[in-house]
Motif scaffolding. Structure first.
Motif, PDB file in Angstrom:
ATOM      1  N   GLN A 129      49.518  40.032  44.008  1.00  0.00           N
ATOM      2  CA  GLN A 129      49.152  41.011  45.078  1.00  0.00           C
ATOM      3  C   GLN A 129      50.000  42.407  45.181  1.00  0.00           C
ATOM      4  N   ASN A 130      51.253  42.376  44.734  1.00  0.00           N
ATOM      5  CA  ASN A 130      52.209  43.508  44.745  1.00  0.00           C
ATOM      6  C   ASN A 130      52.187  44.212  43.394  1.00  0.00           C
ATOM      7  N   LEU A 131      51.883  43.408  42.160  1.00  0.00           N
ATOM      8  CA  LEU A 131      51.843  44.014  40.932  1.00  0.00           C
ATOM      9  C   LEU A 131      50.436  44.401  40.461  1.00  0.00           C
ATOM     10  N   ARG A 132      49.436  43.386  40.865  1.00  0.00           N
ATOM     11  CA  ARG A 132      48.250  43.397  40.284  1.00  0.00           C
ATOM     12  C   ARG A 132      47.082  44.146  41.530  1.00  0.00           C
ATOM     13  N   GLY A 133      47.584  44.139  42.676  1.00  0.00           N
ATOM     14  CA  GLY A 133      46.761  44.804  43.638  1.00  0.00           C
ATOM     15  C   GLY A 133      45.493  43.902  44.434  1.00  0.00           C
ATOM     16  N   LEU A 134      45.446  42.752  43.973  1.00  0.00           N
ATOM     17  CA  LEU A 134      44.641  41.831  44.678  1.00  0.00           C
ATOM     18  C   LEU A 134      44.823  41.707  46.152  1.00  0.00           C
ATOM     19  N   SER A 135      43.905  41.330  46.980  1.00  0.00           N
ATOM     20  CA  SER A 135      44.023  41.223  48.521  1.00  0.00           C
ATOM     21  C   SER A 135      44.325  39.696  48.705  1.00  0.00           C
ATOM     22  N   PRO A 136      44.638  39.372  49.701  1.00  0.00           N
ATOM     23  CA  PRO A 136      45.003  37.993  50.133  1.00  0.00           C
ATOM     24  C   PRO A 136      43.965  37.037  49.755  1.00  0.00           C
ATOM     25  N   LEU A 137      42.767  37.361  50.106  1.00  0.00           N
ATOM     26  CA  LEU A 137      41.687  36.508  49.761  1.00  0.00           C
ATOM     27  C   LEU A 137      41.138  36.248  48.333  1.00  0.00           C
ATOM     28  N   GLN A 138      41.344  37.540  47.576  1.00  0.00           N
ATOM     29  CA  GLN A 138      41.228  37.121  46.226  1.00  0.00           C
ATOM     30  C   GLN A 138      42.339  36.497  45.602  1.00  0.00           C
ATOM     31  N   SER A 182      52.642  39.755  32.699  1.00  0.00           N
ATOM     32  CA  SER A 182      52.538  41.185  32.490  1.00  0.00           C
ATOM     33  C   SER A 182      51.747  42.084  33.170  1.00  0.00           C
ATOM     34  N   PRO A 183      51.938  43.257  33.648  1.00  0.00           N
ATOM     35  CA  PRO A 183      50.721  43.716  34.373  1.00  0.00           C
ATOM     36  C   PRO A 183      49.230  43.828  33.791  1.00  0.00           C
ATOM     37  N   THR A 184      49.225  43.549  32.575  1.00  0.00           N
ATOM     38  CA  THR A 184      47.761  43.216  31.955  1.00  0.00           C
ATOM     39  C   THR A 184      47.359  41.973  31.371  1.00  0.00           C
ATOM     40  N   MET A 185      48.186  41.067  31.881  1.00  0.00           N
ATOM     41  CA  MET A 185      47.857  39.483  31.515  1.00  0.00           C
ATOM     42  C   MET A 185      46.184  39.332  31.973  1.00  0.00           C
ATOM     43  N   PRO A 186      45.421  38.822  31.054  1.00  0.00           N
ATOM     44  CA  PRO A 186      44.167  38.358  31.541  1.00  0.00           C
ATOM     45  C   PRO A 186      44.221  37.520  32.561  1.00  0.00           C
TER      46      PRO A 186
END
Length: 485
Positions: free
Chosen positions: A297-306, A356-360
Protein backbone atom coordinates in the motif's frame (compact mmCIF):
# COMPACT_ATOMS: atom_id res chain seq x y z
CA UNK A 1 -13.57 -31.74 30.33
CA UNK A 2 -12.62 -35.35 30.98
CA UNK A 3 -13.89 -37.79 28.38
CA UNK A 4 -15.72 -41.04 28.66
CA UNK A 5 -14.07 -43.97 26.85
CA UNK A 6 -17.16 -44.81 24.81
CA UNK A 7 -17.02 -41.41 23.13
CA UNK A 8 -13.92 -42.23 21.13
CA UNK A 9 -14.84 -41.95 17.49
CA UNK A 10 -13.88 -44.71 15.12
CA UNK A 11 -13.57 -44.59 11.38
CA UNK A 12 -12.50 -41.82 9.03
CA UNK A 13 -15.45 -39.48 9.51
CA UNK A 14 -15.08 -36.16 11.29
CA UNK A 15 -17.32 -36.17 14.40
CA UNK A 16 -20.37 -33.90 14.15
CA UNK A 17 -19.34 -32.02 17.29
CA UNK A 18 -16.03 -31.06 15.64
CA UNK A 19 -17.72 -29.94 12.41
CA UNK A 20 -20.05 -27.68 14.40
CA UNK A 21 -17.23 -26.21 16.46
CA UNK A 22 -15.07 -25.63 13.36
CA UNK A 23 -17.94 -23.73 11.71
CA UNK A 24 -18.49 -21.58 14.79
CA UNK A 25 -14.75 -20.94 15.16
CA UNK A 26 -14.53 -19.90 11.49
CA UNK A 27 -17.25 -17.29 12.05
CA UNK A 28 -15.67 -15.75 15.16
CA UNK A 29 -12.10 -15.75 13.77
CA UNK A 30 -13.32 -14.17 10.52
CA UNK A 31 -14.61 -11.30 12.65
CA UNK A 32 -11.19 -10.84 14.25
CA UNK A 33 -9.70 -9.43 11.02
CA UNK A 34 -12.80 -7.99 9.38
CA UNK A 35 -12.24 -4.47 10.81
CA UNK A 36 -8.78 -4.08 9.24
CA UNK A 37 -9.96 -1.81 6.40
CA UNK A 38 -12.58 0.12 8.40
CA UNK A 39 -10.24 2.49 10.29
CA UNK A 40 -10.68 5.51 7.90
CA UNK A 41 -14.47 5.13 7.98
CA UNK A 42 -14.52 5.00 11.78
CA UNK A 43 -12.39 8.16 11.96
CA UNK A 44 -14.90 10.03 9.77
CA UNK A 45 -18.19 8.64 11.11
CA UNK A 46 -17.35 8.59 14.83
CA UNK A 47 -15.00 11.61 14.85
CA UNK A 48 -11.95 9.92 16.35
CA UNK A 49 -8.23 10.03 15.60
CA UNK A 50 -6.40 7.24 13.80
CA UNK A 51 -4.69 6.19 17.02
CA UNK A 52 -8.06 5.94 18.80
CA UNK A 53 -9.66 4.07 15.88
CA UNK A 54 -6.87 1.46 16.02
CA UNK A 55 -8.26 0.42 19.42
CA UNK A 56 -10.99 -1.60 17.68
CA UNK A 57 -8.19 -4.07 16.91
CA UNK A 58 -6.00 -3.44 19.97
CA UNK A 59 -8.88 -3.92 22.44
CA UNK A 60 -9.85 -7.18 20.73
CA UNK A 61 -6.27 -8.46 21.00
CA UNK A 62 -5.90 -7.40 24.66
CA UNK A 63 -9.16 -9.08 25.64
CA UNK A 64 -8.09 -12.31 23.95
CA UNK A 65 -4.77 -12.21 25.84
CA UNK A 66 -6.53 -11.62 29.17
CA UNK A 67 -9.36 -14.17 28.76
CA UNK A 68 -7.59 -17.17 27.15
CA UNK A 69 -5.56 -18.02 30.32
CA UNK A 70 -8.86 -18.58 32.14
CA UNK A 71 -10.25 -20.99 29.53
CA UNK A 72 -8.30 -24.04 30.76
CA UNK A 73 -10.02 -23.82 34.16
CA UNK A 74 -13.37 -22.80 32.63
CA UNK A 75 -13.59 -25.71 30.17
CA UNK A 76 -13.05 -28.23 32.95
CA UNK A 77 -15.89 -26.75 35.03
CA UNK A 78 -18.73 -26.55 32.49
CA UNK A 79 -20.31 -28.90 29.96
CA UNK A 80 -19.53 -28.68 26.25
CA UNK A 81 -22.98 -27.28 25.48
CA UNK A 82 -22.77 -24.64 28.19
CA UNK A 83 -19.28 -23.54 27.11
CA UNK A 84 -20.51 -23.28 23.51
CA UNK A 85 -23.69 -21.42 24.50
CA UNK A 86 -21.79 -18.93 26.66
CA UNK A 87 -19.05 -18.31 24.06
CA UNK A 88 -21.45 -17.81 21.14
CA UNK A 89 -23.98 -15.89 23.26
CA UNK A 90 -21.29 -13.44 24.37
CA UNK A 91 -20.03 -13.13 20.78
CA UNK A 92 -23.56 -12.42 19.49
CA UNK A 93 -24.11 -9.77 22.19
CA UNK A 94 -20.84 -8.06 21.27
CA UNK A 95 -21.67 -8.18 17.55
CA UNK A 96 -25.12 -6.65 18.07
CA UNK A 97 -23.71 -3.95 20.35
CA UNK A 98 -20.99 -3.09 17.81
CA UNK A 99 -23.50 -2.88 14.94
CA UNK A 100 -25.78 -0.50 16.83
CA UNK A 101 -23.08 1.52 18.64
CA UNK A 102 -23.90 5.25 18.39
CA UNK A 103 -20.48 6.25 19.80
CA UNK A 104 -16.92 4.98 19.51
CA UNK A 105 -16.88 4.08 23.22
CA UNK A 106 -19.80 1.66 22.80
CA UNK A 107 -18.21 0.19 19.66
CA UNK A 108 -15.10 -0.49 21.72
CA UNK A 109 -17.20 -2.19 24.42
CA UNK A 110 -18.84 -4.31 21.73
CA UNK A 111 -15.46 -5.41 20.38
CA UNK A 112 -14.27 -6.35 23.89
CA UNK A 113 -17.41 -8.46 24.44
CA UNK A 114 -16.94 -10.10 21.03
CA UNK A 115 -13.35 -10.99 21.90
CA UNK A 116 -14.48 -12.55 25.18
CA UNK A 117 -16.60 -15.04 23.23
CA UNK A 118 -13.92 -15.63 20.58
CA UNK A 119 -11.30 -16.41 23.25
CA UNK A 120 -13.27 -19.45 24.43
CA UNK A 121 -14.00 -20.98 21.02
CA UNK A 122 -10.49 -21.97 19.92
CA UNK A 123 -9.51 -23.79 23.17
CA UNK A 124 -12.98 -25.41 23.23
CA UNK A 125 -12.48 -26.72 19.68
CA UNK A 126 -8.94 -28.00 20.33
CA UNK A 127 -9.84 -29.63 23.66
CA UNK A 128 -12.92 -31.36 22.24
CA UNK A 129 -10.98 -32.56 19.19
CA UNK A 130 -8.24 -34.14 21.32
CA UNK A 131 -10.90 -35.77 23.51
CA UNK A 132 -13.21 -37.34 20.92
CA UNK A 133 -10.89 -38.11 17.98
CA UNK A 134 -8.67 -41.22 18.25
CA UNK A 135 -4.94 -40.66 17.88
CA UNK A 136 -4.65 -42.37 14.49
CA UNK A 137 -7.12 -39.89 12.93
CA UNK A 138 -6.16 -36.63 14.67
CA UNK A 139 -3.96 -35.31 11.88
CA UNK A 140 -6.76 -35.44 9.30
CA UNK A 141 -9.26 -33.75 11.61
CA UNK A 142 -6.69 -31.17 12.75
CA UNK A 143 -6.11 -30.43 9.05
CA UNK A 144 -9.79 -29.48 8.73
CA UNK A 145 -9.37 -27.20 11.74
CA UNK A 146 -6.36 -25.58 10.03
CA UNK A 147 -8.59 -24.88 7.03
CA UNK A 148 -10.97 -22.88 9.21
CA UNK A 149 -8.42 -20.96 11.25
CA UNK A 150 -6.22 -20.03 8.26
CA UNK A 151 -8.85 -19.20 5.64
CA UNK A 152 -10.88 -17.00 8.03
CA UNK A 153 -8.13 -14.42 8.72
CA UNK A 154 -7.25 -14.36 5.01
CA UNK A 155 -10.88 -13.72 4.05
CA UNK A 156 -11.53 -11.03 6.69
CA UNK A 157 -9.74 -8.09 5.00
CA UNK A 158 -11.05 -9.08 1.55
CA UNK A 159 -14.66 -9.30 2.74
CA UNK A 160 -14.37 -6.01 4.63
CA UNK A 161 -12.86 -4.35 1.54
CA UNK A 162 -15.78 -5.52 -0.61
CA UNK A 163 -18.43 -4.50 1.93
CA UNK A 164 -16.90 -1.06 2.49
CA UNK A 165 -16.99 -0.41 -1.27
CA UNK A 166 -20.79 -0.38 -1.17
CA UNK A 167 -21.96 -0.01 2.45
CA UNK A 168 -21.29 1.39 5.92
CA UNK A 169 -18.85 -0.21 8.38
CA UNK A 170 -21.89 -1.27 10.45
CA UNK A 171 -22.67 -3.88 7.80
CA UNK A 172 -19.47 -5.69 8.79
CA UNK A 173 -21.33 -6.63 11.97
CA UNK A 174 -24.84 -6.81 10.52
CA UNK A 175 -23.73 -9.44 8.00
CA UNK A 176 -21.99 -11.54 10.66
CA UNK A 177 -24.91 -11.35 13.12
CA UNK A 178 -27.47 -13.62 11.35
CA UNK A 179 -24.74 -16.10 10.32
CA UNK A 180 -23.46 -16.37 13.90
CA UNK A 181 -27.03 -16.64 15.22
CA UNK A 182 -27.81 -19.48 12.80
CA UNK A 183 -24.58 -21.30 13.71
CA UNK A 184 -25.40 -20.91 17.42
CA UNK A 185 -28.97 -22.19 17.04
CA UNK A 186 -27.93 -25.16 14.90
CA UNK A 187 -25.04 -25.98 17.21
CA UNK A 188 -27.22 -26.01 20.33
CA UNK A 189 -29.68 -28.34 18.58
CA UNK A 190 -27.02 -30.86 17.56
CA UNK A 191 -24.19 -30.47 20.08
CA UNK A 192 -23.76 -33.18 22.73
CA UNK A 193 -21.84 -32.94 25.98
CA UNK A 194 -18.40 -34.56 26.07
CA UNK A 195 -17.52 -35.93 29.51
CA UNK A 196 -18.54 -34.53 32.90
CA UNK A 197 -17.50 -31.17 34.38
CA UNK A 198 -15.33 -31.09 37.50
CA UNK A 199 -16.03 -29.05 40.61
CA UNK A 200 -13.68 -26.41 41.96
CA UNK A 201 -13.62 -22.75 42.98
CA UNK A 202 -11.87 -20.14 40.86
CA UNK A 203 -8.83 -18.34 42.26
CA UNK A 204 -9.64 -14.69 41.60
CA UNK A 205 -6.11 -13.50 42.42
CA UNK A 206 -4.88 -15.67 39.54
CA UNK A 207 -7.49 -14.13 37.23
CA UNK A 208 -6.31 -10.63 38.16
CA UNK A 209 -2.59 -11.42 37.72
CA UNK A 210 -3.27 -13.21 34.40
CA UNK A 211 -5.30 -10.30 33.02
CA UNK A 212 -2.79 -7.69 34.19
CA UNK A 213 0.22 -9.74 33.16
CA UNK A 214 -0.73 -10.94 29.70
CA UNK A 215 -2.77 -7.80 28.95
CA UNK A 216 0.13 -5.48 29.89
CA UNK A 217 2.63 -7.60 27.97
CA UNK A 218 0.58 -7.59 24.77
CA UNK A 219 -0.34 -3.89 25.12
CA UNK A 220 3.24 -2.84 25.82
CA UNK A 221 4.51 -4.77 22.81
CA UNK A 222 1.83 -3.23 20.59
CA UNK A 223 2.94 0.30 21.56
CA UNK A 224 6.59 -0.02 20.51
CA UNK A 225 5.69 1.36 17.08
CA UNK A 226 4.79 4.76 18.59
CA UNK A 227 8.49 5.64 18.91
CA UNK A 228 8.78 6.19 22.65
CA UNK A 229 10.48 2.99 23.81
CA UNK A 230 10.72 3.82 27.53
CA UNK A 231 6.98 3.73 28.32
CA UNK A 232 6.19 0.53 26.35
CA UNK A 233 9.25 -1.16 27.90
CA UNK A 234 7.98 -0.24 31.37
CA UNK A 235 4.53 -1.65 30.58
CA UNK A 236 6.14 -4.87 29.28
CA UNK A 237 8.24 -5.11 32.45
CA UNK A 238 5.13 -4.72 34.65
CA UNK A 239 3.42 -7.42 32.60
CA UNK A 240 6.41 -9.75 32.98
CA UNK A 241 6.41 -9.29 36.78
CA UNK A 242 2.66 -10.02 36.98
CA UNK A 243 3.13 -13.14 34.80
CA UNK A 244 5.94 -14.33 37.11
CA UNK A 245 3.67 -13.90 40.15
CA UNK A 246 0.87 -15.66 38.27
CA UNK A 247 3.16 -18.60 37.39
CA UNK A 248 4.38 -19.00 40.97
CA UNK A 249 0.79 -18.96 42.19
CA UNK A 250 -0.20 -21.65 39.66
CA UNK A 251 2.62 -23.91 40.87
CA UNK A 252 1.34 -23.56 44.43
CA UNK A 253 -2.29 -24.16 43.38
CA UNK A 254 -1.32 -27.29 41.43
CA UNK A 255 -0.79 -29.02 44.79
CA UNK A 256 -4.50 -28.60 45.54
CA UNK A 257 -5.65 -29.48 42.02
CA UNK A 258 -7.24 -26.11 41.21
CA UNK A 259 -4.80 -23.99 39.15
CA UNK A 260 -6.24 -21.48 36.69
CA UNK A 261 -3.60 -22.56 34.14
CA UNK A 262 -1.90 -25.89 34.88
CA UNK A 263 1.79 -25.32 34.06
CA UNK A 264 2.59 -29.03 34.41
CA UNK A 265 1.91 -29.19 30.67
CA UNK A 266 5.43 -27.75 30.27
CA UNK A 267 6.89 -30.91 31.83
CA UNK A 268 5.97 -32.78 28.63
CA UNK A 269 9.06 -32.30 26.46
CA UNK A 270 7.28 -32.80 23.12
CA UNK A 271 4.60 -30.27 24.07
CA UNK A 272 7.20 -27.67 25.11
CA UNK A 273 9.20 -28.08 21.88
CA UNK A 274 5.97 -27.76 19.89
CA UNK A 275 5.13 -24.61 21.85
CA UNK A 276 8.48 -22.98 21.02
CA UNK A 277 8.21 -23.92 17.34
CA UNK A 278 4.65 -22.64 17.10
CA UNK A 279 5.47 -19.34 18.86
CA UNK A 280 8.43 -18.49 16.61
CA UNK A 281 6.58 -19.56 13.45
CA UNK A 282 3.53 -17.50 14.49
CA UNK A 283 5.83 -14.54 15.21
CA UNK A 284 7.26 -14.82 11.69
CA UNK A 285 3.79 -15.13 10.15
CA UNK A 286 2.47 -12.05 11.97
CA UNK A 287 5.55 -10.08 10.99
CA UNK A 288 4.93 -10.83 7.31
CA UNK A 289 1.21 -10.03 7.70
CA UNK A 290 2.19 -6.55 8.95
CA UNK A 291 5.04 -5.83 6.51
CA UNK A 292 3.46 -7.01 3.25
CA UNK A 293 0.38 -4.72 3.38
CA UNK A 294 2.63 -1.78 4.34
CA UNK A 295 4.88 -2.52 1.36
CA UNK A 296 2.01 -3.05 -1.09
CA UNK A 297 0.00 0.00 0.00
CA UNK A 298 2.69 2.54 0.96
CA UNK A 299 5.38 1.68 -1.59
CA UNK A 300 3.43 0.11 -4.46
CA UNK A 301 0.24 2.20 -4.16
CA UNK A 302 -2.30 -0.65 -4.00
CA UNK A 303 -5.67 -0.16 -2.30
CA UNK A 304 -6.57 -2.21 0.81
CA UNK A 305 -8.92 -4.34 -1.32
CA UNK A 306 -6.22 -5.00 -3.95
CA UNK A 307 -3.78 -5.87 -1.17
CA UNK A 308 -6.28 -8.29 0.37
CA UNK A 309 -6.88 -9.98 -2.99
CA UNK A 310 -3.13 -10.38 -3.56
CA UNK A 311 -2.46 -12.09 -0.21
CA UNK A 312 -5.70 -14.09 -0.20
CA UNK A 313 -4.40 -16.99 -2.38
CA UNK A 314 -1.73 -17.78 0.23
CA UNK A 315 -4.29 -18.04 3.02
CA UNK A 316 -6.62 -20.11 0.86
CA UNK A 317 -3.77 -22.43 -0.18
CA UNK A 318 -2.84 -22.90 3.47
CA UNK A 319 -6.40 -23.85 4.35
CA UNK A 320 -7.09 -26.08 1.34
CA UNK A 321 -3.88 -28.03 1.90
CA UNK A 322 -4.65 -28.51 5.62
CA UNK A 323 -6.71 -31.73 5.30
CA UNK A 324 -4.13 -33.29 2.93
CA UNK A 325 -1.31 -32.46 5.35
CA UNK A 326 -3.36 -34.01 8.15
CA UNK A 327 -3.78 -37.27 6.23
CA UNK A 328 -0.05 -37.40 5.43
CA UNK A 329 0.70 -36.87 9.12
CA UNK A 330 -1.63 -39.70 10.17
CA UNK A 331 0.09 -42.07 7.75
CA UNK A 332 3.77 -41.10 7.94
CA UNK A 333 4.21 -38.98 11.08
CA UNK A 334 5.31 -35.38 11.57
CA UNK A 335 8.98 -35.15 10.62
CA UNK A 336 8.52 -35.38 6.84
CA UNK A 337 6.15 -32.41 7.07
CA UNK A 338 7.54 -30.24 9.86
CA UNK A 339 11.20 -30.19 8.76
CA UNK A 340 10.52 -29.20 5.09
CA UNK A 341 7.87 -26.77 6.36
CA UNK A 342 10.37 -25.11 8.73
CA UNK A 343 12.93 -24.81 5.91
CA UNK A 344 10.24 -23.37 3.61
CA UNK A 345 9.37 -20.68 6.18
CA UNK A 346 13.02 -19.56 6.34
CA UNK A 347 13.42 -19.62 2.53
CA UNK A 348 10.23 -17.56 2.00
CA UNK A 349 11.20 -14.93 4.58
CA UNK A 350 14.70 -14.74 3.10
CA UNK A 351 13.09 -14.23 -0.32
CA UNK A 352 11.15 -11.24 0.99
CA UNK A 353 14.46 -9.50 1.82
CA UNK A 354 14.82 -8.88 -1.95
CA UNK A 355 11.66 -6.74 -2.26
CA UNK A 356 12.02 -3.66 -4.47
CA UNK A 357 9.75 -0.97 -5.95
CA UNK A 358 9.56 -2.98 -9.19
CA UNK A 359 9.48 -6.57 -7.94
CA UNK A 360 6.96 -8.51 -10.09
CA UNK A 361 3.71 -9.25 -8.30
CA UNK A 362 3.91 -12.91 -9.32
CA UNK A 363 7.14 -13.25 -7.31
CA UNK A 364 5.47 -11.72 -4.25
CA UNK A 365 2.51 -14.04 -4.71
CA UNK A 366 4.79 -17.09 -5.06
CA UNK A 367 6.80 -16.20 -1.93
CA UNK A 368 3.63 -15.60 0.07
CA UNK A 369 2.08 -18.90 -1.05
CA UNK A 370 5.35 -20.70 -0.17
CA UNK A 371 5.27 -19.12 3.30
CA UNK A 372 1.63 -20.04 3.91
CA UNK A 373 2.05 -23.62 2.65
CA UNK A 374 5.17 -24.06 4.78
CA UNK A 375 3.30 -22.77 7.84
CA UNK A 376 0.47 -25.22 7.11
CA UNK A 377 2.97 -28.08 6.85
CA UNK A 378 4.34 -27.09 10.27
CA UNK A 379 1.23 -26.04 12.22
CA UNK A 380 -1.04 -29.08 11.70
CA UNK A 381 1.55 -31.68 12.85
CA UNK A 382 2.88 -29.44 15.64
CA UNK A 383 -0.57 -28.84 17.17
CA UNK A 384 -1.32 -32.55 16.98
CA UNK A 385 2.07 -33.69 18.31
CA UNK A 386 2.13 -31.15 21.13
CA UNK A 387 -1.36 -31.72 22.52
CA UNK A 388 -1.10 -35.46 21.85
CA UNK A 389 1.84 -35.67 24.26
CA UNK A 390 -0.38 -34.55 27.16
CA UNK A 391 -2.62 -36.73 29.31
CA UNK A 392 -6.33 -36.24 28.74
CA UNK A 393 -7.01 -34.18 31.88
CA UNK A 394 -4.54 -31.52 30.69
CA UNK A 395 -5.91 -31.02 27.16
CA UNK A 396 -7.87 -27.89 28.11
CA UNK A 397 -4.86 -26.37 29.90
CA UNK A 398 -2.57 -27.25 26.98
CA UNK A 399 -4.97 -25.50 24.58
CA UNK A 400 -5.12 -22.50 26.92
CA UNK A 401 -1.31 -22.14 27.11
CA UNK A 402 -1.11 -22.55 23.32
CA UNK A 403 -3.73 -19.85 22.69
CA UNK A 404 -2.15 -17.44 25.17
CA UNK A 405 1.29 -17.84 23.62
CA UNK A 406 -0.19 -17.22 20.16
CA UNK A 407 -1.46 -13.82 21.31
CA UNK A 408 1.89 -12.92 22.88
CA UNK A 409 3.82 -14.14 19.80
CA UNK A 410 1.54 -12.10 17.51
CA UNK A 411 2.12 -8.95 19.58
CA UNK A 412 5.88 -9.57 19.82
CA UNK A 413 6.16 -10.27 16.08
CA UNK A 414 4.30 -7.05 15.25
CA UNK A 415 6.39 -4.97 17.70
CA UNK A 416 9.65 -6.49 16.47
CA UNK A 417 9.20 -5.87 12.74
CA UNK A 418 7.70 -2.39 13.14
CA UNK A 419 10.43 -1.28 15.57
CA UNK A 420 13.25 -2.62 13.36
CA UNK A 421 11.71 -1.12 10.21
CA UNK A 422 11.10 2.29 11.82
CA UNK A 423 14.54 2.49 13.47
CA UNK A 424 16.33 1.60 10.23
CA UNK A 425 14.25 4.01 8.14
CA UNK A 426 14.76 6.86 10.62
CA UNK A 427 18.52 6.32 10.76
CA UNK A 428 18.87 6.30 6.98
CA UNK A 429 16.61 9.34 6.55
CA UNK A 430 18.70 11.27 9.09
CA UNK A 431 21.78 10.47 7.00
CA UNK A 432 20.23 11.89 3.82
CA UNK A 433 18.62 8.83 2.21
CA UNK A 434 15.30 9.56 0.49
CA UNK A 435 12.28 8.40 2.57
CA UNK A 436 11.10 5.78 0.04
CA UNK A 437 14.49 4.02 -0.11
CA UNK A 438 14.89 4.29 3.67
CA UNK A 439 11.47 2.72 4.28
CA UNK A 440 12.23 -0.09 1.84
CA UNK A 441 15.58 -0.78 3.51
CA UNK A 442 13.83 -0.94 6.90
CA UNK A 443 11.38 -3.52 5.56
CA UNK A 444 14.19 -5.65 4.13
CA UNK A 445 16.03 -5.61 7.47
CA UNK A 446 12.84 -6.58 9.33
CA UNK A 447 12.32 -9.53 6.96
CA UNK A 448 15.98 -10.53 7.41
CA UNK A 449 15.61 -10.60 11.21
CA UNK A 450 12.42 -12.67 10.88
CA UNK A 451 14.26 -15.10 8.59
CA UNK A 452 17.12 -15.38 11.09
CA UNK A 453 14.69 -16.09 13.94
CA UNK A 454 12.93 -18.73 11.85
CA UNK A 455 16.11 -20.84 12.00
CA UNK A 456 14.88 -21.67 15.55
CA UNK A 457 11.86 -23.27 13.88
CA UNK A 458 14.17 -25.58 11.89
CA UNK A 459 16.07 -26.55 15.07
CA UNK A 460 12.83 -27.35 16.95
CA UNK A 461 11.51 -29.28 13.94
CA UNK A 462 14.59 -31.53 13.96
CA UNK A 463 14.19 -32.13 17.73
CA UNK A 464 10.50 -33.10 17.52
CA UNK A 465 9.63 -36.83 17.43
CA UNK A 466 7.83 -38.35 14.46
CA UNK A 467 4.87 -39.36 16.66
CA UNK A 468 3.62 -37.99 19.96
CA UNK A 469 4.79 -40.21 22.83
CA UNK A 470 2.15 -41.23 25.36
CA UNK A 471 2.81 -39.49 28.72
CA UNK A 472 3.58 -42.82 30.40
CA UNK A 473 6.05 -43.72 27.63
CA UNK A 474 7.72 -40.35 27.95
CA UNK A 475 8.32 -40.87 31.66
CA UNK A 476 5.88 -38.07 32.52
CA UNK A 477 3.04 -40.01 34.14
CA UNK A 478 3.99 -39.18 37.72
CA UNK A 479 4.41 -35.43 37.19
CA UNK A 480 1.32 -35.07 35.03
CA UNK A 481 -1.15 -37.09 37.08
CA UNK A 482 -4.31 -35.24 38.15
CA UNK A 483 -4.22 -34.01 41.74
CA UNK A 484 -7.33 -34.39 43.84
CA UNK A 485 -7.60 -32.31 47.02
Amino acid sequence: MPAEPDLAVAGRRTPAVIRLLVLATFVVILNETIMVNAIPRLMTDLHVTERSAQWVSTAFMLTMAAVIPVTGWFLQRVTTRRAYAIAMGVFLLGTALSAAAPTFGLLLVGRVVQAGGTAVMMPLLMTTLMTVVPQHDRGRVMGNVTLAISVAPAMGPVISGLVLQIASWRWLFLLVLPIAAAVTWFGLRKLENIGEPESGAIDWASVVFAALGFGSLVYGLSKFEVGNIAVPALIVAVGAVCIAIFALRQIRLQRTGSPLMDLRVLLAGTYTKSLVLMAVAFLAMMGSMILLPLYLQNLRGLSPLQTGLLVMPGGLAMGVLGPTIGRVFDRFGGRMLVIPGAIGITVALAGFTTISPTMPYWQLLALHILLMLSLAAAFTPVFTLGLGALPQHLYSHGSSVLGTLQQVAAAFGTALVVTIMSARATTLTDHGTDPLSAHLSGMRLAFAVSAALSVIVIVMAVLLPNRAPAPAEAGESTELEPVHP
